[in-house]
Motif scaffolding. Structure first.
Motif, short mmCIF file in Angstrom:
data_model
loop_
_atom_site.label_atom_id
_atom_site.label_comp_id
_atom_site.label_asym_id
_atom_site.label_seq_id
_atom_site.Cartn_x
_atom_site.Cartn_y
_atom_site.Cartn_z
N GLU A 51 0.83 -1.21 0.00
CA GLU A 51 0.00 0.00 0.00
C GLU A 51 0.86 1.26 0.00
OE1 GLU A 51 -2.59 -0.30 3.33
OE2 GLU A 51 -4.08 -1.52 2.29
N ASN A 52 1.94 1.26 0.78
CA ASN A 52 2.84 2.42 0.79
C ASN A 52 3.46 2.64 -0.59
OD1 ASN A 52 2.38 2.96 3.47
ND2 ASN A 52 4.20 1.89 4.22
N ALA A 53 3.84 1.55 -1.26
CA ALA A 53 4.43 1.67 -2.59
C ALA A 53 3.42 2.23 -3.59
CB ALA A 53 4.94 0.31 -3.06
N LEU A 54 2.19 1.79 -3.51
CA LEU A 54 1.16 2.30 -4.43
C LEU A 54 0.84 3.75 -4.14
CD1 LEU A 54 -1.17 -0.83 -4.42
CD2 LEU A 54 0.20 -0.01 -6.33
N ASP A 55 0.80 4.12 -2.87
CA ASP A 55 0.57 5.53 -2.53
C ASP A 55 1.71 6.42 -3.01
OD1 ASP A 55 -1.88 5.08 -1.36
OD2 ASP A 55 -1.07 4.84 0.67
N ALA A 56 2.89 5.83 -3.19
CA ALA A 56 4.04 6.58 -3.70
C ALA A 56 4.08 6.61 -5.22
CB ALA A 56 5.33 5.98 -3.16
N ALA A 57 2.98 6.21 -5.86
CA ALA A 57 2.83 6.26 -7.32
C ALA A 57 3.80 5.33 -8.03
CB ALA A 57 3.00 7.69 -7.83
N ALA A 58 4.08 4.19 -7.45
CA ALA A 58 4.97 3.21 -8.10
C ALA A 58 4.25 2.55 -9.26
CB ALA A 58 5.41 2.16 -7.09
N THR A 59 4.99 2.24 -10.31
CA THR A 59 4.46 1.50 -11.46
C THR A 59 5.07 0.11 -11.57
OG1 THR A 59 6.17 2.44 -12.91
CG2 THR A 59 4.06 3.63 -12.76
N ARG A 60 6.03 -0.18 -10.70
CA ARG A 60 6.65 -1.50 -10.66
C ARG A 60 6.93 -1.86 -9.21
NH1 ARG A 60 11.02 -0.45 -12.94
NH2 ARG A 60 12.44 -0.57 -11.13
N ILE A 61 6.38 -2.98 -8.77
CA ILE A 61 6.55 -3.42 -7.38
C ILE A 61 7.02 -4.87 -7.40
CG2 ILE A 61 5.42 -3.81 -5.16
CD1 ILE A 61 3.43 -1.64 -5.87
N GLU A 62 8.11 -5.13 -6.70
CA GLU A 62 8.66 -6.48 -6.61
C GLU A 62 8.66 -6.92 -5.16
OE1 GLU A 62 12.46 -6.59 -8.43
OE2 GLU A 62 11.75 -5.89 -10.40
N ILE A 63 8.13 -8.11 -4.92
CA ILE A 63 8.03 -8.66 -3.57
C ILE A 63 8.82 -9.96 -3.53
CG2 ILE A 63 6.48 -9.44 -1.74
CD1 ILE A 63 4.94 -7.59 -4.60
N GLY A 110 -3.03 3.97 2.63
CA GLY A 110 -2.57 4.11 4.00
C GLY A 110 -2.86 5.50 4.53
N PHE A 111 -2.99 5.63 5.85
CA PHE A 111 -3.24 6.96 6.42
C PHE A 111 -2.99 6.98 7.93
CE2 PHE A 111 -7.18 4.56 6.44
CZ PHE A 111 -7.65 4.72 7.74
N ARG A 112 -2.84 5.82 8.56
CA ARG A 112 -2.75 5.78 10.01
C ARG A 112 -1.34 6.08 10.54
NH1 ARG A 112 -7.07 2.84 12.39
NH2 ARG A 112 -5.70 2.34 14.14
N GLY A 113 -0.32 5.86 9.73
CA GLY A 113 1.04 6.11 10.18
C GLY A 113 1.52 5.13 11.23
N GLU A 114 1.04 3.89 11.18
CA GLU A 114 1.41 2.90 12.18
C GLU A 114 2.17 1.70 11.62
OE1 GLU A 114 -1.80 2.97 15.76
OE2 GLU A 114 -2.47 1.99 13.91
N ALA A 115 2.13 1.48 10.32
CA ALA A 115 2.66 0.24 9.76
C ALA A 115 4.16 0.09 10.00
CB ALA A 115 2.35 0.18 8.26
N LEU A 116 4.96 1.05 9.54
CA LEU A 116 6.41 0.91 9.65
C LEU A 116 6.89 0.85 11.10
CD1 LEU A 116 7.60 3.17 6.70
CD2 LEU A 116 7.59 0.67 6.82
N PRO A 117 6.44 1.74 12.00
CA PRO A 117 6.88 1.60 13.39
C PRO A 117 6.41 0.31 14.04
CG PRO A 117 5.22 3.33 13.18
CD PRO A 117 5.65 2.96 11.81
N SER A 118 5.24 -0.20 13.65
CA SER A 118 4.77 -1.46 14.21
C SER A 118 5.65 -2.62 13.75
CB SER A 118 3.32 -1.72 13.79
OG SER A 118 2.45 -0.75 14.35
#
Length: 622
Positions: A51-63, A110-118
Motif C-alpha cells: 500500500e505504501n508503494a502504491l501511494d508513492a505512485a509506483a508503477t513496478r513493485i517487486e516482492i 494508508g493513512f494511520r502512520g502505524e505500519a512501519l513503526p509497528s
C-alpha cells in the motif's frame, strides 16, 4: 479423607492498585502493542508495504519472501522515494504524509502512520530510499523498536523495505503463525488483490519458498488483469457491470451463474480502489445470485465501488479491510440490482468450461470411471445390425407439455409414438441456439448453430422456463389453477400439516389450493395449471420438509420464489420423454428469450455449446 481427583488452578494474583502509580509506557512497548493489531502475520506486513508503494505512485513493485515471509519480506518499488528527514519520521508512530487534520477525505490506501513503526518494533526493519531528484539515497534500520543506524546509501530512485525475522521481539506471536506454505499463500492472495485493483502496475512475487508470479501491467484493460489472476476462463465467462445510483458507482465484471467455484475466495471487492473483505458486499453478491447457483457453490465476481470518501468510513479496524457505509442499504440495493440486471442481460449463456470438459472427454482412451482404456472402434467390434431409431424408445404417458403455454393437459394415450422424423430444415443462423437436429437418450437435444452445435438438457431447460413463468406471474396476479376431479389426499405428520396450513393463503396465490383433511392429512384440490399433471403427493411432501427448515416467523411470502422453483421442478418435462422436432425447436426458441435460461433452478447448466473449430480440432483438421 479421600484426596480430590484434580486440583483447580489458583486464580491469578491481582495486584493492589491502590499501591500502584500510573506511568507512561515506553515507546517500544507502545509500538509492540499496536503491532498486535496492525501486523497479525507476514501477509499483513506485505499488505501495508505494498500500500505504501502504491501511494508513492509506483508503477513496478517487486516482492520477495523467504520462510513464508517470516524470515524475509522485501518490497521494492520505483515510487517517489523519501529523503533523510522523511526516513526519520517514517519509523515513528502516527507520522504520515497522507492526511492532515480530518478523516473525512481519505484518498490513499494508508493513512494511520502505524505500519512501519509497528513492523520495526517486532522485527528487523531496514528502509533504503532515494528521491528521483536526489543524487543519492539514505538507509535507516530499526531492530526491536530501536533505531540501529541512519546512513547514506546508493540506490535507484524508489524505496526498498526489507523485513527480517518477523516477531523475533515478540516470540509468543510466532506460535500462532501457520506453516510457511500457508503464510506464503496468504501473501500471494494479498498481491493478487492489489494487482486487480491496480492493473497499471507491474507486480513480481518471488522467493525461495515459492514459484515466481509475474503480472505485467495491463494499463486500462482491467479485464486482462482479472484474467491474469482468475484465469482466461473468467474473461470468456464474465459479464460487465456499470451502474450508478445517487452518486455511488459500481463497475466490474461478474461471471455467468454456471461459472462458479467451491468457495468465496474468487470474489473480490474494492471501495475507492481499496481491497476490502466486507460482509455487506459479499452478502449482496450472494443475494444477487439467489436461485441461480446451487448450494455450496459461489459466483466469481470482481466489483469496484466508487463514492465520495465522506460517505464511507475506512477507519474501522487497523487492518483497513472492513468499511462502514453511511447508507448500507443503498449500496446493497445497487449491487443486487446491477448484478441481476447483468445476469438478465448476458447470464443466460452457458459457461465455456462445460465445452472444455466435453472436449477432454472426447480424447482417445478417455472413459470416466473406466479401469482400462476403451477398445478402438473397428468393423469387428461394430454392431452387427444397423441402428434402429425405434429401439429402446419409451413413450412418456404423462400430459404433453406445450412450450408455448408451458403446459397443456391432454388425455393419456396408449397409442404407439409417432415415428421419429427429421427436424425441419430451419436455417441455424437465424437463432442463437440453432435448429434442433436430434434427441439422444430421450433427454438431450442436439441443435446445429451457424458455427457449431448445442446440446440441451431438456428437463433442466424446461424447469427453468416454468420457473421464470411462475416468477413473472407472482408479481402480477394469482396464478391460474386447475381443479382436480378427485382431490388428492396426502398423509403427513400432524406438525407438518400445521405448518402447511399456516401458509395456505400464500400457496393459493401460486395456484396450489390445500385444505385440512383430518388431523394428519392434507387435501390437494387445485394445482397450478402451467404445471400440467403433477405429482401432488411428492410436491406437498417436499414443501412440508422445506417449510420445516425455515423460520416460520418470516412468512412464506418472502420465499415464494423458492417455492415456485420447487413446483417448477415437479412440473417440467421429464428425462426420458421423446419430443417431436417442433417441440424441440419451440423449447430452444423459448430459451432464447427467457432470462437466466443458461442454468436451471439449481444452478446447473441447461446447455453446452461446442464450436465448429473445437470439433475440427478433435479430428485434427485445424
Amino acid at each position: 479423607m479421600i484426596a480430590n481427583a484434580f486440583t483447580l488452578p489458583s486464580a491469578p494474583r491481582i495486584q493492589d492498585n491502590r499501591r500502584m502509580a500510573i506511568r507512561q509506557l515506553s515507546e517500544t512497548l507502545i509500538n509492540q502493542i499496536a503491532a498486535g493489531e496492525v501486523i497479525e502475520r507476514p501477509a499483513s506486513a506485505a499488505k501495508e508495504l505494498i500500500e505504501n508503494a502504491l501511494d508513492a505512485a509506483a508503477t513496478r513493485i517487486e516482492i520477495a519472501t523467504s520462510g513464508g515471509g517470516k524470515s524475509l519480506l522485501r518490497v521494492s518499488d520505483n515510487g517517489s522515494g523519501m529523503d533523510v528527514a522523511d526516513l526519520k519520521l517514517a519509523v515513528r508512530r502516527h507520522c504520515t504524509s497522507k492526511i492532515s487534520d480530518s478523516l473525512d477525505d481519505i484518498r490513499t490506501l494508508g493513512f494511520r502512520g502505524e505500519a512501519l513503526p509497528s513492523i520495526g518494533s517486532v522485527a528487523r526493519l531496514s528502509i533504503s530510499s532515494r528521491r528521483r531528484d536526489s543524487a543519492g539515497g539514505n538507509e535507516i534500520a530499526v531492530e526491536g523498536g530501536r533505531i540501529a543506524y541512519l546512513r547514506p546509501s546508493p540506490g535507484n530512485p524508489g524505496t526498498i523495505v526489507e523485513v527480517r525475522d518477523l516477531f523475533f521481539a515478540t516470540p509468543a506471536r510466532l506460535k500462532f503463525l501457520k506453516t510457511e506454505k500457508a503464510e506464503a499463500a496468504a501473501i500471494t492472495e494479498v498481491v493478487k488483490r492489489m494487482a486487480i485493483a491496480f492493473p497499471g502496475v507491474r507486480f513480481v512475487l518471488s522467493g525461495t519458498d515459492r514459484t515466481t508470479l509475474e503480472l505485467p501491467a495491463t494499463g486500462e484493460d482491467h479485464l486482462a488483469r482479472m484474467a491474469q489472476i482468475l484465469g482466461k476462463d473468467f474473461r470468456e465467462n464474465a459479464i460487465e457491470i456499470d451502474a450508478e445510483r445517487e452518486g455511488i458507482s459500481l463497475t466490474g465484471f461478474t461471471g455467468v451463474p454456471t461459472f462458479n467455484r467451491g468457495n468465496s475466495a474468487h470474489q473480490y471487492a474494492f471501495v475507492n480502489g481499496r481491497p476490502v473483505q466486507d460482509k455487506l458486499i459479499l452478502s449482496a453478491i450472494r443475494g444477487a445470485y439467489a436461485e441461480t447457483i446451487p448450494a455450496g457453490r459461489y459466483p466469481v465476481s470482481v466489483l469496484s465501488i466508487a463514492l465520495d470518501p465522506v460517505l464511507v468510513d475506512v477507519n474501522v479496524h487497523p487492518a483497513k479491510s472492513d468499511v462502514r457505509f453511511r447508507d448500507p442499504q443503498l449500496v446493497r440495493g445497487l449491487i443486487v440490482g446491477a448484478v441481476r440486471e447483468a445476469l438478465a442481460r448476458g447470464g443466460s449463456r452457458a459457461a465455456t468450461t462445460g465445452a472444455d470438459g466435453m472436449l477432454r472427454s472426447f480424447r482417445p482412451g478417455f472413459h470416466a470411471g473406466a479401469q482400462r482404456p476403451q477398445q478402438p472402434w473397428s468393423a469387428a467390434t461394430s454392431p452387427s445390425r444397423p441402428f434402429n431409431q425405434a429401439a429402446n424408445s419409451g413413450f412418456w404417458e404423462r400430459p404433453q407439455a406445450s412450450f408455448d403455454g408451458l403446459a397443456t393437459p391432454t388425455a393419456r394415450s396408449d397409442a404407439a409414438p409417432p415415428p421419429r422424423m427429421p427436424a425441419p430444415e430451419e436455417p441455424p443462423q437465424r437463432y442463437p441456439l440453432g435448429a434442433a437436429r436430434a434427441q439422444i437418450h430421450e433427454n438431450y437435444i442436439v441443435a446445429q448453430t451457424d458455427d457449431g452445435l448445442v446440446i440441451v438438457d431438456q428437463h433442466a431447460a424446461h424447469e427453468r422456463l416454468v420457473f421464470e413463468a411462475m416468477r413473472k406471474a407472482l408479481h402480477s396476479k394469482r396464478l391460474v389453477s386447475q381443479v382436480l376431479l378427485i382431490p388428492e389426499i396426502v398423509d403427513l405428520p400432524e406438525e407438518d400439516c400445521d405448518r402447511l396450513m399456516q401458509f395456505a393463503t400464500e400457496l393459493g396465490e401460486l395456484g396450489l389450493a390445500i385444505e385440512r383433511f383430518g388431523p394428519g392429512a392434507i387435501a390437494v384440490r387445485e394445482t397450478p395449471a402451467m404445471l400440467g399433471e403433477v405429482d401432488a403427493t411428492g410436491l406437498i411432501r417436499q414443501l412440508a420438509d422445506e417449510i420445516a427448515e425455515w423460520d416460520t416467523a418470516s412468512g412464506l411470502s418472502a420465499k415464494l420464489e423458492y417455492v415456485a422453483a420447487t413446483m417448477a421442478c415437479h412440473g417440467s418435462v421429464r428425462s426420458g420423454r421423446r419430443l417431436r422436432p417442433e417441440e424441440m425447436n419451440a423449447l430452444l426458441r423459448q430459451m432464447e428469450v427467457t432470462p437466466g435460461s443458461g442454468q436451471c433452478n439449481h444452478g446447473r447448466p441447461t446447455y453446452i455449446e461446442l464450436k465448429l473449430s473445437d470439433i475440427e480440432r478433435l479430428f485434427g483438421r485445424s
